[in-house]
Design a protein around this motif. Sequence first.
Motif, PDB file in Angstrom:
ATOM      1  N   LYS A 191      25.201 -13.230  -7.227  1.00 42.15           N
ATOM      2  CA  LYS A 191      25.426 -12.509  -5.965  1.00 42.15           C
ATOM      3  C   LYS A 191      24.485 -12.971  -4.854  1.00 42.15           C
ATOM      4  O   LYS A 191      24.810 -12.856  -3.669  1.00 42.15           O
ATOM      5  N   GLY A 192      23.317 -13.448  -5.209  1.00 40.93           N
ATOM      6  CA  GLY A 192      22.385 -13.914  -4.191  1.00 40.93           C
ATOM      7  C   GLY A 192      22.023 -12.822  -3.201  1.00 40.93           C
ATOM      8  O   GLY A 192      21.679 -11.699  -3.576  1.00 40.93           O
ATOM      9  N   ALA A 193      22.155 -13.129  -1.924  1.00 47.68           N
ATOM     10  CA  ALA A 193      21.785 -12.179  -0.867  1.00 47.68           C
ATOM     11  C   ALA A 193      22.691 -10.960  -0.827  1.00 47.68           C
ATOM     12  O   ALA A 193      22.347  -9.937  -0.218  1.00 47.68           O
ATOM     13  N   GLU A 194      23.844 -11.035  -1.468  1.00 51.22           N
ATOM     14  CA  GLU A 194      24.779  -9.906  -1.490  1.00 51.22           C
ATOM     15  C   GLU A 194      24.457  -8.894  -2.596  1.00 51.22           C
ATOM     16  O   GLU A 194      25.112  -7.855  -2.698  1.00 51.22           O
ATOM     17  N   TRP A 195      23.470  -9.211  -3.417  1.00 51.31           N
ATOM     18  CA  TRP A 195      23.120  -8.333  -4.539  1.00 51.31           C
ATOM     19  C   TRP A 195      22.658  -6.965  -4.061  1.00 51.31           C
ATOM     20  O   TRP A 195      21.829  -6.858  -3.151  1.00 51.31           O
ATOM     21  N   LYS A 196      23.192  -5.915  -4.672  1.00 51.07           N
ATOM     22  CA  LYS A 196      22.760  -4.548  -4.404  1.00 51.07           C
ATOM     23  C   LYS A 196      21.792  -4.138  -5.513  1.00 51.07           C
ATOM     24  O   LYS A 196      22.190  -4.046  -6.679  1.00 51.07           O
ATOM     25  N   SER A 197      20.552  -3.893  -5.141  1.00 52.73           N
ATOM     26  CA  SER A 197      19.508  -3.626  -6.123  1.00 52.73           C
ATOM     27  C   SER A 197      19.843  -2.417  -6.995  1.00 52.73           C
ATOM     28  O   SER A 197      20.362  -1.409  -6.513  1.00 52.73           O
ATOM     29  N   LEU A 198      19.513  -2.533  -8.282  1.00 52.15           N
ATOM     30  CA  LEU A 198      19.748  -1.442  -9.236  1.00 52.15           C
ATOM     31  C   LEU A 198      18.460  -0.662  -9.511  1.00 52.15           C
ATOM     32  O   LEU A 198      18.465   0.263 -10.318  1.00 52.15           O
ATOM     33  N   SER A 199      17.384  -1.060  -8.864  1.00 50.29           N
ATOM     34  CA  SER A 199      16.113  -0.349  -9.019  1.00 50.29           C
ATOM     35  C   SER A 199      15.459  -0.257  -7.644  1.00 50.29           C
ATOM     36  O   SER A 199      16.143  -0.092  -6.647  1.00 50.29           O
ATOM     37  N   VAL A 200      14.166  -0.379  -7.589  1.00 49.79           N
ATOM     38  CA  VAL A 200      13.476  -0.359  -6.301  1.00 49.79           C
ATOM     39  C   VAL A 200      13.678  -1.710  -5.628  1.00 49.79           C
ATOM     40  O   VAL A 200      13.290  -2.738  -6.199  1.00 49.79           O
ATOM     41  N   PRO A 201      14.257  -1.754  -4.427  1.00 50.63           N
ATOM     42  CA  PRO A 201      14.492  -3.046  -3.773  1.00 50.63           C
ATOM     43  C   PRO A 201      13.190  -3.803  -3.534  1.00 50.63           C
ATOM     44  O   PRO A 201      12.131  -3.203  -3.329  1.00 50.63           O
ATOM     45  N   LYS A 202      13.283  -5.106  -3.570  1.00 50.69           N
ATOM     46  CA  LYS A 202      12.121  -5.960  -3.378  1.00 50.69           C
ATOM     47  C   LYS A 202      11.466  -5.668  -2.030  1.00 50.69           C
ATOM     48  O   LYS A 202      12.126  -5.591  -0.996  1.00 50.69           O
ATOM     49  N   GLY A 203      10.136  -5.493  -2.066  1.00 49.02           N
ATOM     50  CA  GLY A 203       9.393  -5.247  -0.839  1.00 49.02           C
ATOM     51  C   GLY A 203       9.445  -3.821  -0.334  1.00 49.02           C
ATOM     52  O   GLY A 203       8.948  -3.524   0.758  1.00 49.02           O
ATOM     53  N   GLN A 204      10.023  -2.901  -1.128  1.00 49.33           N
ATOM     54  CA  GLN A 204      10.165  -1.524  -0.669  1.00 49.33           C
ATOM     55  C   GLN A 204       9.479  -0.515  -1.592  1.00 49.33           C
ATOM     56  O   GLN A 204       9.809   0.664  -1.598  1.00 49.33           O
ATOM     57  N   SER A 205       8.509  -0.970  -2.380  1.00 50.54           N
ATOM     58  CA  SER A 205       7.833  -0.083  -3.324  1.00 50.54           C
ATOM     59  C   SER A 205       7.081   1.038  -2.614  1.00 50.54           C
ATOM     60  O   SER A 205       7.111   2.197  -3.058  1.00 50.54           O
ATOM     61  N   GLU A 206       6.399   0.715  -1.519  1.00 47.44           N
ATOM     62  CA  GLU A 206       5.631   1.740  -0.806  1.00 47.44           C
ATOM     63  C   GLU A 206       6.551   2.815  -0.245  1.00 47.44           C
ATOM     64  O   GLU A 206       6.256   4.015  -0.339  1.00 47.44           O
ATOM     65  N   GLN A 207       7.672   2.388   0.352  1.00 49.26           N
ATOM     66  CA  GLN A 207       8.618   3.371   0.886  1.00 49.26           C
ATOM     67  C   GLN A 207       9.191   4.240  -0.223  1.00 49.26           C
ATOM     68  O   GLN A 207       9.371   5.449  -0.063  1.00 49.26           O
ATOM     69  N   TYR A 208       9.477   3.607  -1.374  1.00 47.80           N
ATOM     70  CA  TYR A 208      10.038   4.345  -2.513  1.00 47.80           C
ATOM     71  C   TYR A 208       9.049   5.400  -3.009  1.00 47.80           C
ATOM     72  O   TYR A 208       9.419   6.552  -3.234  1.00 47.80           O
ATOM     73  N   ASN A 209       7.788   4.997  -3.181  1.00 48.16           N
ATOM     74  CA  ASN A 209       6.772   5.940  -3.655  1.00 48.16           C
ATOM     75  C   ASN A 209       6.550   7.067  -2.660  1.00 48.16           C
ATOM     76  O   ASN A 209       6.370   8.231  -3.049  1.00 48.16           O
ATOM     77  N   ALA A 210       6.563   6.738  -1.375  1.00 50.48           N
ATOM     78  CA  ALA A 210       6.378   7.760  -0.343  1.00 50.48           C
ATOM     79  C   ALA A 210       7.527   8.764  -0.360  1.00 50.48           C
ATOM     80  O   ALA A 210       7.319   9.971  -0.187  1.00 50.48           O
ATOM     81  N   GLU A 211       8.744   8.265  -0.585  1.00 46.84           N
ATOM     82  CA  GLU A 211       9.902   9.157  -0.625  1.00 46.84           C
ATOM     83  C   GLU A 211       9.833  10.082  -1.844  1.00 46.84           C
ATOM     84  O   GLU A 211      10.176  11.263  -1.761  1.00 46.84           O
ATOM     85  N   LEU A 212       9.360   9.553  -2.984  1.00 48.49           N
ATOM     86  CA  LEU A 212       9.192  10.400  -4.170  1.00 48.49           C
ATOM     87  C   LEU A 212       8.194  11.523  -3.900  1.00 48.49           C
ATOM     88  O   LEU A 212       8.420  12.678  -4.275  1.00 48.49           O
ATOM     89  N   LEU A 213       7.071  11.180  -3.267  1.00 51.55           N
ATOM     90  CA  LEU A 213       6.062  12.193  -2.940  1.00 51.55           C
ATOM     91  C   LEU A 213       6.612  13.231  -1.967  1.00 51.55           C
ATOM     92  O   LEU A 213       6.322  14.425  -2.081  1.00 51.55           O
ATOM     93  N   ARG A 214       7.408  12.758  -1.014  1.00 54.92           N
ATOM     94  CA  ARG A 214       7.989  13.692  -0.041  1.00 54.92           C
ATOM     95  C   ARG A 214       8.904  14.686  -0.742  1.00 54.92           C
ATOM     96  O   ARG A 214       8.869  15.892  -0.472  1.00 54.92           O
ATOM     97  N   LYS A 215       9.722  14.198  -1.675  1.00 62.72           N
ATOM     98  CA  LYS A 215      10.648  15.070  -2.394  1.00 62.72           C
ATOM     99  C   LYS A 215       9.930  16.061  -3.285  1.00 62.72           C
ATOM    100  O   LYS A 215      10.416  17.160  -3.543  1.00 62.72           O
ATOM    101  N   ARG A 216       8.741  15.672  -3.756  1.00 66.38           N
ATOM    102  CA  ARG A 216       7.956  16.563  -4.612  1.00 66.38           C
ATOM    103  C   ARG A 216       7.076  17.505  -3.792  1.00 66.38           C
ATOM    104  O   ARG A 216       6.307  18.302  -4.356  1.00 66.38           O
ATOM    105  N   GLY A 217       7.144  17.361  -2.491  1.00 63.88           N
ATOM    106  CA  GLY A 217       6.394  18.246  -1.615  1.00 63.88           C
ATOM    107  C   GLY A 217       4.919  17.976  -1.568  1.00 63.88           C
ATOM    108  O   GLY A 217       4.120  18.891  -1.325  1.00 63.88           O
ATOM    109  N   LYS A 218       4.508  16.729  -1.803  1.00 70.06           N
ATOM    110  CA  LYS A 218       3.093  16.381  -1.804  1.00 70.06           C
ATOM    111  C   LYS A 218       2.751  15.628  -0.536  1.00 70.06           C
ATOM    112  O   LYS A 218       3.562  15.001   0.078  1.00 70.06           O
TER     113      LYS A 218
END
Length: 218
Positions: A191-218
């Motif tokens: 798929k190359g550039a058309e690939w839809k990530s099945l986990s945390v997208p590359k380069g977006q770990s900080e945003q992912y972790n921040a969103e988890l904390l937001r959902k947990r109310g921290k």
Amino acid sequence: MVTTCQARGRLRLPRATRRLELDWKSQKPHHNTETHLFMPGIDNLYLDEVFRSLRGHKRLADDAIAQLTDEQFFAAPDAESNSVAVMVKHLAGNMRSRFTGFLTSDGEKPDRNRDREFIMHADAKREEVLSSWEQNWHLVFETINSLQPDDLGRTVTIHGEPHSVLQAINRQVVHYAYHVGQIVYLAKHWKGAEWKSLSVPKGQSEQYNAELLRKRGK
């Protein structure tokens, strides 16, 4: 407090974590049971975790396969490598052999031809390959769901080699995870550039972790 529900003579965990009987097409629970107060044993927890892990492996592979065109599904990167279709065919053959008569017959069935699982004929149809995949995952889930805690210490054989039921299950979980990883890797390659990530997208770990904390109310 830990709540479980009692079904078929063994303990079940709450809906969020227990093994669920699946409709083999939708993989959604098709029953609800009344809950009672029990403490689950480690054997029950193990069986539930095996079910959850296998269901996760299948979903990961399904989500990768769904992104592929028919051409990509059947394409091999080189003459010595397998296509996604071949890996799906091999896994289906392995599941049928290992989980048919799981407690009562050797895991390597005399009618299995493993070498043929790695041959994909030019006229093969994607829907036929995936139909076998679905049917044999259904067999796996049904078998795991039918096991009782006392079964884990029983002895089964694979190629005539004795395994405890627990060892035989672990062997298959590892094997399926190995090939699912290959399926995802190859699908991402195609798929190359058309690939839809099945986990945390590359380069977006900080945003992912921040969103988890937001959902947990921290």
